[in-house]
Scaffold this active site. Structure first.
Site, PDB file in Angstrom:
ATOM      1  N   GLY A  45       0.776  -1.308  -0.019  1.00 53.34           N
ATOM      2  CA  GLY A  45       0.063   0.025   0.092  1.00 53.34           C
ATOM      3  C   GLY A  45       0.727   1.361  -0.119  1.00 53.34           C
ATOM      4  O   GLY A  45       2.086   1.212   0.162  1.00 53.34           O
ATOM      5  N   GLY A  81       1.131   5.412   1.630  1.00 55.63           N
ATOM      6  CA  GLY A  81       0.486   6.345   2.363  1.00 55.63           C
ATOM      7  C   GLY A  81       1.016   7.756   2.081  1.00 55.63           C
ATOM      8  O   GLY A  81       1.584   7.934   1.006  1.00 55.63           O
ATOM      9  N   PHE A 133       3.123   9.431   3.379  1.00 53.17           N
ATOM     10  CA  PHE A 133       4.630   9.728   3.491  1.00 53.17           C
ATOM     11  C   PHE A 133       5.459   8.691   3.252  1.00 53.17           C
ATOM     12  O   PHE A 133       6.788   8.402   3.479  1.00 53.17           O
ATOM     13  CB  PHE A 133       4.814  10.360   4.967  1.00 53.17           C
ATOM     14  CG  PHE A 133       4.223  11.562   5.335  1.00 53.17           C
ATOM     15  CD1 PHE A 133       4.369  12.665   4.776  1.00 53.17           C
ATOM     16  CD2 PHE A 133       3.034  11.436   6.338  1.00 53.17           C
ATOM     17  CE1 PHE A 133       3.811  13.844   5.440  1.00 53.17           C
ATOM     18  CE2 PHE A 133       2.331  12.517   6.748  1.00 53.17           C
ATOM     19  CZ  PHE A 133       2.852  13.781   6.318  1.00 53.17           C
ATOM     20  N   GLY A 134       4.990   7.524   2.516  1.00 48.57           N
ATOM     21  CA  GLY A 134       5.704   6.573   2.217  1.00 48.57           C
ATOM     22  C   GLY A 134       5.145   5.246   1.608  1.00 48.57           C
ATOM     23  O   GLY A 134       3.763   5.374   1.270  1.00 48.57           O
ATOM     24  N   VAL A 146       4.747   0.913   1.459  1.00 42.71           N
ATOM     25  CA  VAL A 146       4.771  -0.464   1.989  1.00 42.71           C
ATOM     26  C   VAL A 146       4.812  -1.523   1.281  1.00 42.71           C
ATOM     27  O   VAL A 146       3.939  -1.716   0.305  1.00 42.71           O
ATOM     28  CB  VAL A 146       3.607  -0.441   3.266  1.00 42.71           C
ATOM     29  CG1 VAL A 146       3.787  -1.821   4.181  1.00 42.71           C
ATOM     30  CG2 VAL A 146       3.559   0.824   4.240  1.00 42.71           C
ATOM     31  N   LYS A 167       8.316  -0.251   5.534  1.00 40.44           N
ATOM     32  CA  LYS A 167       7.728   1.093   5.238  1.00 40.44           C
ATOM     33  C   LYS A 167       8.888   1.991   4.814  1.00 40.44           C
ATOM     34  O   LYS A 167       9.959   2.318   5.607  1.00 40.44           O
ATOM     35  CB  LYS A 167       7.056   1.690   6.395  1.00 40.44           C
ATOM     36  CG  LYS A 167       6.314   2.920   5.970  1.00 40.44           C
ATOM     37  CD  LYS A 167       5.459   3.666   7.312  1.00 40.44           C
ATOM     38  CE  LYS A 167       5.078   4.955   7.151  1.00 40.44           C
ATOM     39  NZ  LYS A 167       4.401   5.475   8.163  1.00 40.44           N
ATOM     40  N   ASP A 221      -3.601  10.418  13.863  1.00 41.60           N
ATOM     41  CA  ASP A 221      -4.057  10.074  12.488  1.00 41.60           C
ATOM     42  C   ASP A 221      -4.845   8.598  12.594  1.00 41.60           C
ATOM     43  O   ASP A 221      -4.630   7.693  11.715  1.00 41.60           O
ATOM     44  CB  ASP A 221      -2.913   9.977  11.456  1.00 41.60           C
ATOM     45  CG  ASP A 221      -3.425   9.992   9.910  1.00 41.60           C
ATOM     46  OD1 ASP A 221      -4.678  10.088   9.785  1.00 41.60           O
ATOM     47  OD2 ASP A 221      -2.537   9.507   9.165  1.00 41.60           O
TER      48      ASP A 221
END
Length: 1013
Positions: free
Chosen positions: A713, A715, A717-718, A720, A736, A842
């Site tokens: 996946g 996100g 900021f990064g 995975v 990650k 978050d």
């Protein structure tokens, strides 16, 4: 007349007479009945009481046990009655040859198979009773041919299919009982033609549709009972016009509408009114006071509103008044007048007012209620103040439920007068003071629940007189002192919970007296010293919680004798030594020994083989175990030279220690220089891991060059990836990779490192290692390595559009409850139990991951904030005014510049909780013009809460459950009310109005207990 003529005449007369004689016909009829009975016996496979042993031709069949003959045909069988004879086998269709049969009664046996259709040939049959057998199949429609039937009783079988329409042709029916089968379909409307019907029972089936209005034609009907089906629609007004009605039972259905205001006038002979567990609304009619014979009013689990009628006192025969789980109100003194009037109901035995909206102080008039009252419940109302001492007047009470209200003050001494008490529940209030010593009079008490109050002082030794106690919960109070040995009752067979108090001292040796107890919870006290070896006397113990105390020493070897133990939590103590060898032979399903001082080799059998069922963190001297545990290897020394090795080890460690001190001093000065010139090369917040640090090349290889096939996946900021890395043994992990091209990428890495370095909890994603390096292009590269969560994120289990890696599968109600509790528990730890409070900032479904056992783990701490004291000089605080989080989950105050706070996390959790149980995302396209998920839910709460619940949570393997689940409706409804209310309280717009996460955990656990019974 000649002789020949006379002889001829005589011969002719003889022939004529011979042809007209009835004897041969009579013989044939006897033979037919005999053969029918012999055929019946031949299919009886079991006769343990030898009831049919004398059924043989040596005795006339009319004299056989259970066989009756008589009437105008004394040799014909008119009845076959073999009730409660323990017969088994099948019912022979040859019984249809008993053409004079008037009564067939085979109840309370073990007959299987089906009801023969041939029985429809018995046109003289007036009564058929096949109740209490395991008969299956359908009700034969041919029974409609038996038009003389007065009684049909087929209750407590396994009959299926629909109710035959043809039964409506049996117009002489007086009793029709089909209770407790698996019948489906509608109630035939032509049953309104059964105008002689007195008793009509179809309860505990799976009937659907509405109640036919034609039943209002049954003007002599005294009992109608269709409890526990799936009937819907309104109750026909015509039913209320049956003035002869005495028993009116329509409970456990989905009936709607209201009770007519004139019910007491149109049905004056009512004795029982049972309409609980429906969807009825409106007020309880005041005219009900005209039903002077009423003994039972049970309207619980509906939507009745308004005040309770004040004229109930005229019902002097009333024994049961159960109106719990409605929306009934009592806000003024006038609204409470019904309680004053109930003193005239001198036969009252049960009063249940629980789960309503009653407010104010508990009326003093409760002391005037009947001394026959044995059940009294006002739980889950908004009643405040102290418990009136006059409650001691109700000397007949066996059960008191006053839990989950706003009660305060002490427990009145007068409760000690209620010597018949078997259960008292005062939990979840603010009751203070000590447990009255007069509790010693309550020698019949079996359930004592006082948890979640403000009780203090010592636990009275005098409680030793309560020798009938089976379950006791005194948790979450302020009790001090030792655990009295006197309360170790032989009778305690269910549970004792003394957790979350301030108890100290030793665990009594007398714990061995709890031979039959199932659960012991002593968590979070100040108990110390060793566990007594006598604990193995708890022979059937299944769960033992001793976590959060100051126990020390090694575990007694007798632990291995507790063969029934399934759950053992010894975490956060000071236990030491090696684990007993016998522990791997126990039946443990969960073991937590984290944060102790255990040492030596970890066993490899039993629960130690399941990495998800054991927690051994915080025991640095443990070694061995299965490879997946990633513990250090054990070094085994020869026993004969053990002392020499110990001396050598001591010298070596001392030498190493001195050398290490020198190195540390040198390194300190070197690091001061390096930090100024190489600040970007290595973060000061890198996590200190037990495992080796991994390199960029390690990650490149493990992810197959960051292949899309391994992409899990993306996100904010990064990215995975799924990877297999050889940390100590080959392990599937999640990597990650931070996006350092974004300005916040590097800061996110530092924040997440700092957060994960300081926290450890079973409901937080476990970090395994990190990487701070440069890639092959000379660009900074930072990554975190986590445990891989095989079941992905919660988002993919809530929304089909988010689920791409597998076929969508919805979560069940119990799974959602477990996940909600797991996330709340994680937040509770972050907010209250870490070295420094942490705000996640978050919280959303994609940041809640599910392991192989569907245990929820909160992850992604890239936006986390640390809360520090006001006078702290630490720069990392929650003073940022930027909007932190994800649209839909961001608390309103963040948008106005407020700093990050635990109340902000509570808002996000509230939205998440509502999303879990409604299946609706807070960013759904329907939310426009000021509408939001909390507002949508609030519009339906509490009356229509079941309409907004995600109906997929009631499915099992994608299918709606079959069978009779109506009895669970109330528990499910209560559970969901608590959950949704918690979600709404957490997502309040004003931070000051939101619940504390600690209270949320309590509420959700309480809701789960209601769900599981």
């Amino acid at each position: 007349m000649g002789a020949s003529s006379f002889i001829f005449l005589i011969l002719n007369l003889h022939i004529v007479c011979s042809l007209s004689l009835p004897a041969p016909t009579k013989s044939e009829s006897n033979e037919t009945d005999l053969l029918a009975l012999i055929s019946f016996k031949s299919l009886v496979s079991g006769d343990p009481l030898n009831v049919l042993s004398s059924w043989n031709t040596s005795v006339h069949h009319c004299q056989w046990p259970g066989v009756g003959c008589g009437g105008r045909n004394p040799d014909r069988v008119t009845s076959l009655v073999l009730n409660s004879s323990h017969l088994s086998g099948q019912i022979s269709s040859a019984l249809s040859n008993l053409t004079f049969l008037d009564e067939l009664s085979l109840s309370d046996n073990q007959f299987t198979g089906t009801i023969p259709e041939e029985l429809g040939k018995l046109t003289n049959l007036r009564s058929i009773d096949l109740s209490y057998n395991p008969l299956g199949g359908y009700i034969p429609s041919t029974l409609g041919n038996c038009t003389k039937l007065v009684n049909i009783n087929l209750k407590w079988n396994n009959l299926q299919g629909t109710i035959p329409y043809s039964l409506g042709l049996c117009k002489d029916l007086v009793y029709l009982v089909l209770t407790s089968n698996s019948l489906v379909g509608n109630i035939p409307p032509n049953f309104g033609n059964l105008t002689s019907l007195l008793l009509f029972r179809l309860d505990v089936n799976n009937l659907t549709g509405s109640i036919p209005s034609s039943l209002g034609q049954l003007h002599v009907l005294r009992t109608i009972c269709v409890n526990d089906n799936y009937l819907s629609g309104e109750i026909p007004r015509s039913l209320y016009n049956i003035s002869s009605m005495e028993i009116f039972q329509l409970a456990y259905n989905n009936l709607q509408g209201s009770l007519p205001s004139d019910i007491g006038v149109s049905m004056p002979n009512l004795v029982d009114l049972l309409v609980f567990a429906n969807q009825l609304e409106g007020q309880i009619p005041e005219s009900i006071s005209n039903c002077s014979y009423l003994e039972s009013i049970e309207t619980a689990s509906n939507k009745f509103t308004g005040p309770i009628p004040s004229n109930l006192g005229s019902l002097q025969s009333l024994k049961i008044f159960a109106v719990s789980n409605n929306l009934l109100e009592a806000k003024t003194t006038k609204d409470w007048e019904f309680m004053d009037q109930l003193r005239n109901c001198t036969q009252m035995e049960a009063l249940d007012l629980a789960y309503n909206q009653l407010q104010g102080m508990m009326p003093i008039s409760i002391g005037n209620l009947s001394t026959n009252l044995y059940f009294f419940s006002m739980r889950e109302n908004e009643i405040s103040g102290s418990i009136p001492s006059v409650i001691g007047n109700l000397v007949g009470l066996t059960r008191i439920q006053l839990d989950s209200m706003l009660l305060s003050g002490p427990i009145p001494q007068e409760i000690g007068n209620l010597w018949k008490l078997e259960l008292i529940d005062l939990s979840n209030n603010s009751i203070s003071g000590e447990i009255p010593s007069i509790f010693t009079n309550l020698t019949r008490m079996s359930r004592l629940f006082l948890q979640n109050n403000e009780l203090e002082g010592n636990i009275p030794e005098q409680m030793s007189h309560m020798q009938s106690l089976e379950s006791m919960n005194l948790s979450y109070n302020k009790f001090v002192g030792n655990i009295p040995k006197e309360i170790m009752f032989h009778s305690l067979t269910i549970a004792i919970d003394l957790s979350h108090n301030y108890l100290s001292g030793l665990l009594p040796l007398e714990i061995t007296k709890l031979k039959n107890i199932q659960t012991i919870i002593l968590s979070n006290n100040n108990l110390s010293s060793e566990i007594p070896s006598t604990i193995d006397g708890c022979e059937v113990l299944q769960a033992l919680h001793l976590d959060g105390n100051m126990f020390d020493g090694s575990l007694p070897s007798s632990f291995g004798n507790m063969r029934s133990l399934q759950v053992l939590d010894l975490s956060h103590n000071s236990f030491s030594g090696e684990l007993p060898d016998s522990m791997d032979h126990m039946k443990l399903q969960y073991l937590n020994i984290s944060f102790n001082n255990f040492e030596g080799e970890l066993p490899k059998g039993g629960v130690f083989q399941n990495i998800t069922a054991i927690d051994v963190r915080g025991n640095p001297d443990l070694c061995g175990g299965i490879p997946q545990m990633k513990l250090q290897r054990c070094v085994i020394y020869p026993q004969t030279h053990k002392s020499n090795y110990q001396r050598i080890i001591t010298i070596v460690f001392c030498t190493i220690g001195a050398f290490a001190c020198m190195c540390m001093a040198i390194c300190f000065f070197a690091c001061q220089y390096c930090r100024r010139t190489h600040d970007n090369a290595k973060s000061s917040y890198d996590i200190q891991f037990e495992h080796k640090r991994v390199s960029y090349d390690d990650i490149l290889k493990a992810t197959d060059g960051f292949s899309l096939a391994n992409l899990v996946g993306r996100g904010a900021f990064g990215t995975v990836y799924k990877a297999t890395m050889n940390l100590e043994t080959p392990t599937i992990v999640a990597v990650k990779v931070l996006d350092l091209q974004k300005q916040a990428g590097s800061k996110t890495f530092l924040t997440e490192c700092k957060a994960l370095r300081n926290i450890r909890h079973r409901n937080l994603v476990k970090v395994l290692s990190s990487c701070s390096s440069i890639d092959h292009n000379g660009t900074d590269f930072k990554a975190l390595i986590f445990e891989f969560m095989p079941n992905g994120s919660l988002e993919t289990w809530l929304h089909p559009t988010a689920c791409t890696a597998r076929a969508f599968e919805a979560l069940s109600l119990t799974q959602r409850m477990d996940i909600a509790i797991d996330v709340a528990t994680a937040l509770d730890y972050l907010h209250h139990h870490g070295t420094m409070p942490i705000v996640h900032c978050d919280l959303k479904p994609s940041n809640v991951l599910l392991d192989g056992e569907m245990i929820a783990r909160v992850g992604d701490f890239g936006l986390a904030k640390f809360l520090v004291p006001q006078d702290s000089m630490v720069s990392h605080s929650a003073t940022s005014t930027g909007i932190r989080g994800t649209i839909g989950y961001i608390p309103p105050e963040y948008g106005m510049g407020a700093q990050a706070s635990v109340q902000g996390d509570l808002y996000s959790y509230g939205i998440l909780l509502l999303e879990i149980f409604t299946g609706v995302s807070p960013t759904d396209e329907q939310f426009v013009d000021g509408m939001s998920l909390p507002k949508l839910v609030e519009m339906s709460f509490p009356e229509k809460v079941m309409e907004i619940i995600d109906h997929q949570l009631f499915l099992i393997n994608g299918q709606k459950p079959t069978g009779n689940c109506a009895r669970e409706v109330d528990d499910i409804h209560q559970c969901l009310l608590t959950v949704i209310q918690s979600g709404l309280m957490c997502s309040k717009e004003l931070p000051s109005e939101r619940m504390d996460i600690h209270d949320v955990v309590k509420e959700l656990n309480s809701a789960k207990e209601k769900l599981l019974g």
